[in-house]
Motif scaffolding. Structure first.
Motif, mmCIF file in Angstrom:
data_model
loop_
_atom_site.group_PDB
_atom_site.id
_atom_site.type_symbol
_atom_site.label_atom_id
_atom_site.label_comp_id
_atom_site.label_asym_id
_atom_site.label_seq_id
_atom_site.Cartn_x
_atom_site.Cartn_y
_atom_site.Cartn_z
ATOM 1 N N VAL A 165 -3.269 -23.751 -9.542
ATOM 2 C CA VAL A 165 -3.353 -22.960 -10.770
ATOM 3 C C VAL A 165 -3.498 -23.898 -11.954
ATOM 4 O O VAL A 165 -2.742 -24.866 -12.085
ATOM 5 C CB VAL A 165 -2.095 -22.076 -10.957
ATOM 6 N N LEU A 166 -4.462 -23.604 -12.824
ATOM 7 C CA LEU A 166 -4.623 -24.334 -14.082
ATOM 8 C C LEU A 166 -4.103 -23.439 -15.205
ATOM 9 O O LEU A 166 -4.598 -22.330 -15.404
ATOM 10 C CB LEU A 166 -6.089 -24.679 -14.328
ATOM 11 N N ILE A 167 -3.089 -23.920 -15.908
ATOM 12 C CA ILE A 167 -2.486 -23.169 -17.017
ATOM 13 C C ILE A 167 -3.054 -23.716 -18.319
ATOM 14 O O ILE A 167 -2.889 -24.895 -18.628
ATOM 15 C CB ILE A 167 -0.954 -23.285 -17.008
ATOM 16 N N ARG A 168 -3.722 -22.856 -19.055
ATOM 17 C CA ARG A 168 -4.299 -23.262 -20.332
ATOM 18 C C ARG A 168 -3.465 -22.679 -21.478
ATOM 19 O O ARG A 168 -2.861 -21.621 -21.331
ATOM 20 C CB ARG A 168 -5.742 -22.786 -20.459
ATOM 21 N N GLY A 169 -3.499 -23.342 -22.606
ATOM 22 C CA GLY A 169 -2.783 -22.833 -23.774
ATOM 23 C C GLY A 169 -2.552 -23.927 -24.785
ATOM 24 O O GLY A 169 -2.516 -25.110 -24.442
ATOM 25 N N ALA A 280 -1.779 -28.238 -16.165
ATOM 26 C CA ALA A 280 -1.847 -27.587 -17.477
ATOM 27 C C ALA A 280 -2.521 -28.515 -18.466
ATOM 28 O O ALA A 280 -2.506 -29.740 -18.314
ATOM 29 C CB ALA A 280 -0.443 -27.223 -17.968
ATOM 30 N N THR A 281 -3.100 -27.912 -19.486
ATOM 31 C CA THR A 281 -3.707 -28.688 -20.558
ATOM 32 C C THR A 281 -3.848 -27.834 -21.801
ATOM 33 O O THR A 281 -3.975 -26.609 -21.720
ATOM 34 C CB THR A 281 -5.086 -29.229 -20.153
ATOM 35 N N HIS A 282 -3.806 -28.493 -22.971
ATOM 36 C CA HIS A 282 -4.143 -27.807 -24.216
ATOM 37 C C HIS A 282 -5.545 -28.207 -24.663
ATOM 38 O O HIS A 282 -6.052 -27.696 -25.653
ATOM 39 C CB HIS A 282 -3.138 -28.164 -25.324
ATOM 40 N N ARG A 283 -6.179 -29.110 -23.887
ATOM 41 C CA ARG A 283 -7.497 -29.605 -24.257
ATOM 42 C C ARG A 283 -8.593 -28.689 -23.713
ATOM 43 O O ARG A 283 -8.384 -27.906 -22.790
ATOM 44 C CB ARG A 283 -7.682 -31.039 -23.751
ATOM 45 N N ASP A 284 -9.792 -28.824 -24.288
ATOM 46 C CA ASP A 284 -10.938 -28.017 -23.869
ATOM 47 C C ASP A 284 -11.621 -28.720 -22.701
ATOM 48 O O ASP A 284 -12.478 -29.589 -22.890
ATOM 49 C CB ASP A 284 -11.903 -27.859 -25.050
ATOM 50 N N LEU A 285 -11.235 -28.353 -21.468
ATOM 51 C CA LEU A 285 -11.791 -29.014 -20.295
ATOM 52 C C LEU A 285 -13.283 -28.737 -20.142
ATOM 53 O O LEU A 285 -14.017 -29.568 -19.585
ATOM 54 C CB LEU A 285 -11.046 -28.578 -19.036
#
Length: 467
Positions: A165-169, A280-285
């Motif tokens: 799971v990739l958690i974005r935010g 997880a990341t807050h960056r624009d992958l």
């Protein structure tokens, strides 16, 4: 138990209507026909909210409020006004009335104001259904907003599988809390949950931390070291800020995910592992994929399922609940006798911008808790905390993502939620446009008509100046 609401009005029909509406929403309701009767019931039953008409026989609703404020300072009051009494109600809000509603009032608005006001009475009071404590798997997540409930329902389904799971935010929205909830709801709950922040460990040490090393592998390696993958064996490994992982290490991580084994630095043989990966990341992958700074093959390994955490501004109805939760926790931790926020202080919190999201809200509540000298936090302390110096500078990727979402929202509002028309205006094919909408958690159907959905949320974001 269900939250207890006391309604005060000498109009029997209105009392019956309000009782039915609040009862249907799950609240426990009692009623009084005069201020004197109301005060007697408050002394005996201690309701968590009072809703009172301004015009009452004998002492009026304003006098009732003044008495309540003197005797029960933390008890919120909502006033019901006819057009002739609006000026009095407006004046009362400056003295501490939570809010006023003008007759005839909208039922949905009434329930929203009741839920917000009940947050003053402490965590759990705002849940009119009187639900039990939150399920253990999501106990760390405080929310009653529809946006978060949808996300958590999806998370619970995902948790049952072993899918990555990739958690974005954005920063401060609670990505690690959601990762912990996913672990607790999974079949791996009895095994370790190990978290690592990929941006907090120097690049030279990150490989050893993740995969381990053997004695003598490099200067200072005086003994064998089990990496975090081995420490999480049988459980869950949470890779926070995965967008900051160096390109060379991305290759090695991909190999681990493909082969389900790690090779410690300096070792000759791989070690098998059984680990579920959450990242997880807050960056624009997507932007990083485009410029080559993040590997596409690794992205698809990590992004089997994507969950997007809303900003605090996108779940604004949770702010009073979160603020009271943080205050209760911090006051108990530091031995402070603080019960809650004054109504005007809570309103200031609910309308602030919150660029730092839930983390910033926690910091503000911690500051006012440390400085408070009375049982109720006043507006002045909240204003002081919100004016704390500091300029937020967005990274290019964050600014681009924010602009992109606002642009998509504008198109959907302009086209009334019709994707084909919006895609044509954007000069993009429909498949690509749908992918962009999914990336930003936008549902076209919410922009059709005046149903108060996504468009309403965005309008709230553009209001006075948020995981």
């Amino acid at each position: 138990m269900a939250a207890h609401v006391l309604i005060v009005d000498d109009d029997a029909d209105l009392l019956r209507l309000l009782s039915m509406r609040l009862g249907a929403a799950g609240y426990r309701v009692s009623s009084a026909e005069s201020a004197e009767d109301a005060l007697a019931q408050i002394a005996l039953q201690r309701p968590q909210l009072v809703i009172s008409d301004v015009q009452l026989p004998g002492a009026d609703g304003l006098q009732l409020f003044e008495t309540i404020r003197a005797q029960h300072a933390a008890l919120p009051v909502i006033l019901l006004t006819a057009h002739g009494t609006i000026p009095d109600a407006v004046e009362a809000t400056s003295r501490g009335v939570f809010t006023y509603l003008t007759k005839p009032f909208d039922g949905k608005q009434l329930l929203e104001q009741v839920a917000q006001a009940l947050a003053l009475a402490g965590p759990g009071a705002a849940d009119g259904r009187g639900a039990a404590e939150p399920a253990a798997w999501r106990a760390g997540i405080v929310s009653h907003s529809a946006r978060m409930e949808e996300l958590l329902a999806e998370a619970l389904l995902v948790a049952k599988s072993d899918a990555s799971v990739l958690i974005r935010g954005e920063s401060g929205t609670g990505k690690e809390l959601l990762a912990q909830a996913l672990h607790r709801a999974s079949r791996r709950a009895s095994r370790p949950f190990v978290a690592v922040n990929c941006s907090a460990i120097p690049e030279t040490l990150l490989e050893s931390e993740l995969f381990g090393h053997v004695k003598g592998a490099f200067t200072g390696a005086t003994q064998n070291h089990r990496g975090l993958f081995q420490a999480a064996d049988g459980g869950t490994l949470f890779l926070d800020e995965i967008g900051d992982m160096p390109p060379a290490l991305q290759v090695k991580l991909l190999r681990v995910l493909q082969e389900r084994s790690v090779r410690p630095v300096g070792a000759n043989q791989p070690v098998p592992i059984d680990v579920r990966i959450l990242s997880a990341t807050h960056r624009d992958l997507d932007a990083m994929l485009a410029d080559g700074s993040f590997r596409e093959d690794l992205f698809y390994r990590l992004n089997v399922v994507s969950l997007q955490l809303p900003t605090l501004a996108e779940r604004r109805e949770d702010i009073p609940l979160l603020a009271q939760h943080f205050l209760t926790t911090l006051a108990a931790r530091h031995g402070r006798r603080i019960r809650g926020f004054a109504p005007e202080a809570l309103r200031a919190l609910a309308t602030a911008a919150w660029p730092g999201n839930v983390r910033q809200l926690h910091n503000v509540v911690e500051q006012v808790c440390a400085l408070a000298t009375a049982p109720l936090i006043p507006l002045s302390l909240v204003q002081r905390a919100l004016r704390t110096p500091g300029v937020q500078v967005l990274s290019y990727a964050e600014a681009r993502q924010r602009f992109e979402r606002d642009y998509l929202v504008g198109l959907l509002k302009l086209t009334d939620g019709h994707v084909a028309d919006a895609a044509r205006l954007a000069e993009r094919n429909r498949t690509e446009f749908y992918r962009l909408l999914q990336k930003h958690g936008l549902t076209p159907g919410r922009f059709r008509g005046d149903d108060g959905g996504e468009a309403g949320d965005v309008a709230a974001d553009e209001g006075p100046v948020a995981g």
